[in-house]
Design an enzyme around this catalytic site. Structure first.
Site, PDB file in Angstrom:
ATOM      1  N   LYS A 177      45.493  68.190  37.992  1.00  0.00           N
ATOM      2  CA  LYS A 177      44.590  67.988  36.852  1.00  0.00           C
ATOM      3  C   LYS A 177      45.166  68.616  35.579  1.00  0.00           C
ATOM      4  CE  LYS A 177      39.948  69.095  35.354  1.00  0.00           C
ATOM      5  NZ  LYS A 177      38.806  69.969  35.553  1.00  0.00           N
ATOM      6  N   ASN A 210      38.002  49.698  31.444  1.00  0.00           N
ATOM      7  CA  ASN A 210      37.180  48.938  30.492  1.00  0.00           C
ATOM      8  C   ASN A 210      35.812  48.682  31.131  1.00  0.00           C
ATOM      9  OD1 ASN A 210      37.281  46.375  32.047  1.00  0.00           O
ATOM     10  ND2 ASN A 210      39.461  46.555  31.594  1.00  0.00           N
ATOM     11  N   PHE A 240      40.883  33.505  31.972  1.00  0.00           N
ATOM     12  CA  PHE A 240      39.761  33.814  31.087  1.00  0.00           C
ATOM     13  C   PHE A 240      40.339  34.369  29.790  1.00  0.00           C
ATOM     14  CE2 PHE A 240      35.471  33.734  33.047  1.00  0.00           C
ATOM     15  CZ  PHE A 240      35.822  33.218  34.275  1.00  0.00           C
ATOM     16  N   LYS A 285      46.789  31.617  24.723  1.00  0.00           N
ATOM     17  CA  LYS A 285      46.919  32.094  26.115  1.00  0.00           C
ATOM     18  C   LYS A 285      47.051  30.913  27.084  1.00  0.00           C
ATOM     19  CE  LYS A 285      44.511  36.396  25.275  1.00  0.00           C
ATOM     20  NZ  LYS A 285      43.279  37.135  25.266  1.00  0.00           N
TER      21      LYS A 285
HETATM   22  O1  PMT Z   1      33.164  41.638  34.996  1.00  0.00           O
HETATM   23  P1  PMT Z   1      32.013  41.273  34.070  1.00  0.00           P
HETATM   24  O2  PMT Z   1      31.244  42.484  33.607  1.00  0.00           O
HETATM   25  O3  PMT Z   1      31.123  40.211  34.674  1.00  0.00           O
HETATM   26  O4  PMT Z   1      32.638  40.642  32.731  1.00  0.00           O
HETATM   27  C1  PMT Z   1      33.303  39.411  32.799  1.00  0.00           C
HETATM   28  C2  PMT Z   1      34.566  39.384  31.925  1.00  0.00           C
HETATM   29  C3  PMT Z   1      34.194  39.506  30.457  1.00  0.00           C
HETATM   30  C4  PMT Z   1      35.516  40.532  32.300  1.00  0.00           C
HETATM   31  C5  PMT Z   1      35.275  38.002  32.233  1.00  0.00           C
HETATM   32  O5  PMT Z   1      34.394  36.967  31.918  1.00  0.00           O
HETATM   33  C6  PMT Z   1      36.556  37.849  31.447  1.00  0.00           C
HETATM   34  O6  PMT Z   1      36.597  37.394  30.327  1.00  0.00           O
HETATM   35  N1  PMT Z   1      37.693  38.254  32.081  1.00  0.00           N
HETATM   36  C7  PMT Z   1      39.032  38.261  31.481  1.00  0.00           C
HETATM   37  C8  PMT Z   1      39.149  39.470  30.645  1.00  0.00           C
HETATM   38  C9  PMT Z   1      40.536  39.599  30.062  1.00  0.00           C
HETATM   39  O7  PMT Z   1      41.282  40.424  30.500  1.00  0.00           O
HETATM   40  O8  PMT Z   1      40.826  38.764  29.117  1.00  0.00           O
HETATM   41  P2  PMT Z   1      42.226  38.791  28.300  1.00  0.00           P
HETATM   42  O9  PMT Z   1      41.976  37.860  27.191  1.00  0.00           O
HETATM   43  O10 PMT Z   1      42.620  40.191  27.995  1.00  0.00           O
HETATM   44  O11 PMT Z   1      43.279  38.210  29.322  1.00  0.00           O
HETATM   45  C10 PMT Z   1      43.588  36.812  29.431  1.00  0.00           C
HETATM   46  C11 PMT Z   1      43.854  36.405  30.866  1.00  0.00           C
HETATM   47  O12 PMT Z   1      45.040  37.067  31.323  1.00  0.00           O
HETATM   48  C12 PMT Z   1      42.748  36.795  31.839  1.00  0.00           C
HETATM   49  O13 PMT Z   1      42.606  35.755  32.758  1.00  0.00           O
HETATM   50  C13 PMT Z   1      43.292  38.062  32.496  1.00  0.00           C
HETATM   51  O14 PMT Z   1      42.797  38.217  33.827  1.00  0.00           O
HETATM   52  C14 PMT Z   1      44.785  37.811  32.496  1.00  0.00           C
HETATM   53  N2  PMT Z   1      45.588  39.045  32.420  1.00  0.00           N
HETATM   54  C15 PMT Z   1      45.473  39.893  31.361  1.00  0.00           C
HETATM   55  C16 PMT Z   1      46.290  41.011  31.284  1.00  0.00           C
HETATM   56  C17 PMT Z   1      47.228  41.251  32.300  1.00  0.00           C
HETATM   57  N3  PMT Z   1      47.999  42.313  32.265  1.00  0.00           N
HETATM   58  N4  PMT Z   1      47.313  40.398  33.325  1.00  0.00           N
HETATM   59  C18 PMT Z   1      46.533  39.299  33.401  1.00  0.00           C
HETATM   60  O15 PMT Z   1      46.627  38.515  34.352  1.00  0.00           O
END
Ligand code: PMT
Length: 404
Positions: free
Chosen positions: A287, A208, A321, A335
């Site tokens: 590949k 991503n 986040f 979440k």
């Molecule tokens: O890196 P930058 O370019 O500065 O951008 C910052 C950002 C947008 C990536 C950052 O601010 C942000 O929002 N990060 C979390 C992105 C995310 O994965 O969000 P989510 O809503 O999909 O996940 C929710 C939470 O679960 C997050 O804390 C994530 O780290 C966590 N997660 C998600 C999926 C997974 N398999 N395991 C996790 O721990």
């Protein structure tokens, strides 16, 4: 971040004195008020006029000189300083300071100053390796002077070794750190950052747009505030921040393993990484060749790392986040609840200046008690500062509840 901080910069006589001019420029750009003191030898390398122009203040060189208001210069400068920085610091100034000699303006300022002092040695590698110099540096360090070790590389005398003045951003970061309140001392903060890459053959992967900027900003700010920091990062183009334990990983599975490996010592976990929710079921060892018109890659769910951490939470503070493009509030609240976070930082991908890759973000903090605070557009370092303020508040509230 250095807005209105009062810094006295001592420049001594080494070839790296020209880099001190860039340092002044950077400190002024960050909002600091800089007063420069030059030794006679420094004036042989760069003229005071350069520093006067860049700092916007008169440069002090003379010991026997009264300021306009009849104050004695070295006392006035020592009183002015919230921080004294010596860059470059020669073997001579290091030796004089270690021995308590005060025979010119800079050495008298140093003895009169009660502010913290940062010494940035820069000299020929053999001089820096000399036991006398080493002993003097160790003595100053033991007395509480902060030392920024010189970098290794090519030196002005066309030799290689340890003796180069570190680059300006590195010195500026050390200055930021010394001038920051150490209100997270005692915390060990585990931060994840960046994207994950999920390969399906040796040359291709699913990922991503995360750049890592938000997570790295958190690591920098947490370290400035005195926390021990472990930064587990997916692949990014950013340099590892100074002074943090840096663990590079590629996939969500590797990030999960690394988070669990480091969980024991963590008192706070902040998950800013954009973890891929799915990975290819199979990763080929060779590949994939172009053949059919269409091809299908089968995906399977990755583990939810923060939910796993939530189950092992104990007394840790867990911050997540939420990166959303629609229904920000409902999704973030769900979440927060399901993953047992203390609070969640929501950012809206569709808002200009927020989310991926930008140097800025617009954050909204939702907590378990129903609190909901939206902040304006700001730099990611400032946003990190607000998130860490909230971590501190959660810790203080927990302590108050537990009667500590
Ligand atoms: O890196 P930058 O370019 O500065 O951008 C910052 C950002 C947008 C990536 C950052 O601010 C942000 O929002 N990060 C979390 C992105 C995310 O994965 O969000 P989510 O809503 O999909 O996940 C929710 C939470 O679960 C997050 O804390 C994530 O780290 C966590 N997660 C998600 C999926 C997974 N398999 N395991 C996790 O721990």
């Amino acid at each position: 971040m250095l807005q209105d901080k009062r810094i006295v910069l001592g420049v001594t006589g080494g070839i790296a004195a020209y880099k001190a001019a860039e340092l002044v420029r950077e400190l002024v750009r960050r909002g600091a008020a800089v007063r420069v003191v030059m030794t006679d030898h420094a004036c042989e390398f760069v003229r005071p006029l350069t520093f006067e122009t860049l700092s916007g203040n008169p440069v002090a060189t003379e010991l026997f000189h009264l300021t306009g208001d009849h104050k004695i210069d070295h006392i006035a400068l020592a009183d002015f300083a919230e921080l004294v920085v010596i860059a470059p610091a020669t073997a001579n100034i290091i030796g004089k300071l270690a021995a308590g000699i005060a025979d010119d303006l800079l050495t008298t300022v140093l003895l009169a100053a009660t502010a913290p002092v940062l010494i940035c040695p820069a000299m020929n590698a053999k001089m820096y390796g000399n036991p006398v110099v080493k002993e003097n540096v160790a003595r100053l360090s033991a007395r509480g002077y902060a030392i920024l070790e010189p970098a290794c590389g090519e030196l002005a005398c066309r030799t290689e070794g340890q003796g180069r003045l570190p680059e300006v951003p590195e010195i500026a970061e050390e200055i930021e750190s010394l001038l920051s309140p150490k209100n997270l001392r005692g915390e060990h903060i585990l931060i994840t950052a960046g994207p994950t890459q999920e390969p399906f053959d040796p040359v291709r992967y699913i990922t991503n747009h995360s750049s890592g900027k938000m997570g790295y900003a958190l690591a920098v700010m947490a370290r400035r505030r005195g926390a021990d920091v472990t930064l587990i990062s997916g692949p990014t183009e950013l340099p590892a921040p100074r002074g943090v334990h840096f663990v590079p990983v590629q996939t969500a599975l590797a990030m999960r393993d690394s988070v669990l490996d480091h969980l024991k010592e963590a008192t706070v976990v902040i998950k800013a990484a954009a973890v891929a929710d799915y990975r290819p079921t199979v990763c080929r060892t060779t590949k994939i060749k172009k053949s059919e018109e269409r091809m299908t890659v089968h995906l399977e769910r990755n583990p939810d790392i923060i939910a796993t951490v939530g189950k092992k939470k104990g007394s840790r503070i867990v911050v997540g986040f939420a990166m959303e493009s629609d229904h920000l509030l409902e999704n973030a609240r769900a979440k927060l609840r399901e993953k047992r976070m203390d609070f969640i930082v929501a950012n809206d991908l569709t808002a200009p200046g927020a989310g991926f890759r930008t140097d800025t973000n617009i954050i909204r903090i939702l907590d378990r008690e129903g609190g909901d605070d939206t902040f304006p557009l700001m730099g990611k370092l400032d946003a990190a500062g607000i998130i860490l303020d909230r971590v501190k508040k959660v810790r203080d509230d927990k302590r108050a509840r537990d009667g500590h």
